[in-house]
Scaffold this motif. Structure first.
Motif, PDB file in Angstrom:
ATOM      1  N   VAL A  99      44.737 -51.261  31.229  1.00 47.88           N
ATOM      2  CA  VAL A  99      44.052 -51.485  29.952  1.00 47.88           C
ATOM      3  C   VAL A  99      44.974 -51.167  28.780  1.00 47.88           C
ATOM      4  O   VAL A  99      45.025 -51.903  27.778  1.00 47.88           O
ATOM      5  N   ARG A 100      45.722 -50.075  28.891  1.00 50.97           N
ATOM      6  CA  ARG A 100      46.648 -49.709  27.810  1.00 50.97           C
ATOM      7  C   ARG A 100      47.709 -50.786  27.623  1.00 50.97           C
ATOM      8  O   ARG A 100      48.080 -51.128  26.487  1.00 50.97           O
ATOM      9  N   ILE A 101      48.220 -51.325  28.723  1.00 49.75           N
ATOM     10  CA  ILE A 101      49.229 -52.381  28.630  1.00 49.75           C
ATOM     11  C   ILE A 101      48.625 -53.630  27.998  1.00 49.75           C
ATOM     12  O   ILE A 101      49.222 -54.254  27.107  1.00 49.75           O
ATOM     13  N   ILE A 102      47.430 -54.002  28.461  1.00 48.22           N
ATOM     14  CA  ILE A 102      46.766 -55.198  27.933  1.00 48.22           C
ATOM     15  C   ILE A 102      46.507 -55.069  26.435  1.00 48.22           C
ATOM     16  O   ILE A 102      46.809 -55.978  25.651  1.00 48.22           O
ATOM     17  N   ARG A 103      45.967 -53.942  26.018  1.00 45.97           N
ATOM     18  CA  ARG A 103      45.599 -53.772  24.608  1.00 45.97           C
ATOM     19  C   ARG A 103      46.810 -53.595  23.701  1.00 45.97           C
ATOM     20  O   ARG A 103      46.740 -53.895  22.504  1.00 45.97           O
ATOM     21  N   ILE A 187      47.171 -58.561  40.486  1.00 37.57           N
ATOM     22  CA  ILE A 187      47.136 -57.502  39.467  1.00 37.57           C
ATOM     23  C   ILE A 187      48.008 -57.889  38.279  1.00 37.57           C
ATOM     24  O   ILE A 187      47.597 -57.790  37.110  1.00 37.57           O
ATOM     25  N   THR A 188      49.227 -58.345  38.580  1.00 37.57           N
ATOM     26  CA  THR A 188      50.161 -58.738  37.519  1.00 37.57           C
ATOM     27  C   THR A 188      49.588 -59.878  36.679  1.00 37.57           C
ATOM     28  O   THR A 188      49.674 -59.869  35.447  1.00 37.57           O
ATOM     29  N   ASP A 189      48.990 -60.850  37.344  1.00 34.86           N
ATOM     30  CA  ASP A 189      48.448 -62.012  36.640  1.00 34.86           C
ATOM     31  C   ASP A 189      47.307 -61.609  35.697  1.00 34.86           C
ATOM     32  O   ASP A 189      47.232 -62.096  34.559  1.00 34.86           O
ATOM     33  N   ALA A 190      46.423 -60.727  36.154  1.00 33.73           N
ATOM     34  CA  ALA A 190      45.302 -60.287  35.311  1.00 33.73           C
ATOM     35  C   ALA A 190      45.808 -59.572  34.065  1.00 33.73           C
ATOM     36  O   ALA A 190      45.290 -59.771  32.960  1.00 33.73           O
ATOM     37  N   ILE A 191      46.839 -58.740  34.240  1.00 34.09           N
ATOM     38  CA  ILE A 191      47.403 -58.028  33.094  1.00 34.09           C
ATOM     39  C   ILE A 191      48.124 -58.998  32.166  1.00 34.09           C
ATOM     40  O   ILE A 191      47.996 -58.913  30.938  1.00 34.09           O
ATOM     41  N   GLU A 196      40.803 -57.809  31.056  1.00 33.37           N
ATOM     42  CA  GLU A 196      40.462 -56.460  31.510  1.00 33.37           C
ATOM     43  C   GLU A 196      39.478 -56.454  32.676  1.00 33.37           C
ATOM     44  O   GLU A 196      39.683 -55.712  33.649  1.00 33.37           O
ATOM     45  N   PRO A 197      38.376 -57.234  32.631  1.00 33.40           N
ATOM     46  CA  PRO A 197      37.455 -57.245  33.784  1.00 33.40           C
ATOM     47  C   PRO A 197      38.152 -57.680  35.077  1.00 33.40           C
ATOM     48  O   PRO A 197      37.903 -57.111  36.149  1.00 33.40           O
TER      49      PRO A 197
END
Length: 237
Positions: A99-103, A187-191, A196-197
C-alpha cells in the motif's frame, strides 16, 4: 565533548558464529529438533566456549534455538500454528508495504520489484532449489524495504528469519517452480497497476498457499488456525 568511541572494523567472533549457525538452521543443514553440543561446536569452530555461548544465546533470543533445563539447546521445531502465525503476520506487513508503494507512486520501487521477480524467474531455469528459495526470499525483502518504512522493515526482520526455515521446506512442495514465479508476478502486477484490493487479494492468496503446502488442512483465508501441539512441520531442507 563527544565520547571516545572507536569504530567497529570487524565482526566479533560471536557474531560470526551466530551468522553461520543461523544460516545452517534456516537452510535446514541443522535439522529441527537437533541438539547442539557445546564441546562439539567449540571444536568445530576452533573457539573457546565463551563466544560460542554468546552466539547461541543470540539465536535463543531470535527464536531459532530453544533452551531446555538440564538438557541443553535445541533447534526449534515449527508447528502448524507457528507456520500460520508467521504467514498471517507476513501478510499484514507485506500488504502494508504494498500500500505504501502504491500510494507513493514510486516507480523505482516497482522497478526494484520487477528486478527481484526477474531474479526469481532466472533462478527457476537452473536445477538449484536453494537458488529459487534465495530469490523468493529476496523478492519479499525488496517488497518490505521499498516501502520506505523503517518500522515495517524492523518488524519483518524476525519473521524473515523464521521464513527462511519455511522456504527451505517449500522447495520440496513445488513440483513446478514456475508456480512460485506466477504468484510473485501477480503481486508485482497488482502493485504496478496501483490496485490495492488486488494487492491484498494476491498477497493473502500467496501466503495462504504456502501455509496450505506446509501445514495441510490449515488456511489463512478460511480462518482455520491450528492450535499449539497439533504436531510438527517438516522444515528440514
Amino acid at each position: 565533548m563527544s565520547p571516545d568511541i572507536e569504530p567497529i572494523t570487524r565482526e566479533s567472533t560471536a557474531a560470526i558464529i551466530a551468522r553461520q549457525l543461523r544460516e545452517a538452521i534456516t537452510s535446514g543443514v541443522l535439522e529441527p529438533g537437533k541438539q547442539l553440543g557445546e564441546a562439539e561446536l567449540a571444536a568445530q569452530f576452533q573457539v573457546s566456549r565463551g563466544p560460542l555461548r554468546e552466539a547461541m544465546q543470540r539465536l535463543v533470543s531470535e527464536g531459532l534455538l530453544r533452551s531446555e533445563r538440564h538438557r541443553g539447546l535445541f533447534v526449534i521445531e515449527l508447528e502448524p500454528a507457528d507456520v500460520y502465525d508467521i504467514y498471517a503476520a507476513r501478510a499484514a506487513i507485506e500488504y502494508a508495504a504494498a500500500v505504501r508503494i502504491i500510494r507513493s507512486r514510486d516507480t523505482s520501487a516497482v522497478a526494484a520489484l520487477e528486478d527481484a521477480l526477474a531474479e526469481l524467474e532466472q533462478a527457476t531455469t537452473r536445477d538449484d532449489p536453494r537458488a529459487v528459495s534465495d530469490a523468493d526470499f529476496r523478492f519479499h525483502e525488496v517488497l518490505v524495504h521499498e516501502s520506505g518504512s523503517r518500522r515495517l522493515v524492523r518488524t519483518a526482520r524476525t519473521l524473515f528469519i523464521e521464513t527462511r526455515m519455511c522456504l527451505a521446506a517449500l522447495q520440496h512442495h513445488y513440483p513446478d517452480p514456475t508456480q512460485r514465479v506466477a504468484e510473485h508476478a501477480r503481486i508485482t502486477d497488482a502493485i504496478r497497476r496501483g490496485d490495492e484490493p488486488a494487492a491484498l487479494s494476491v498477497i493473502e492468496a500467496h501466503m495462504d498457499d504456502a501455509v496450505a503446502r506446509l501445514a495441510p488442512g490449515t488456511s489463512l483465508l478460511s480462518g482455520s488456525a491450528p492450535t499449539i501441539g497439533e504436531g510438527g512441520v517438516d522444515i528440514s531442507g
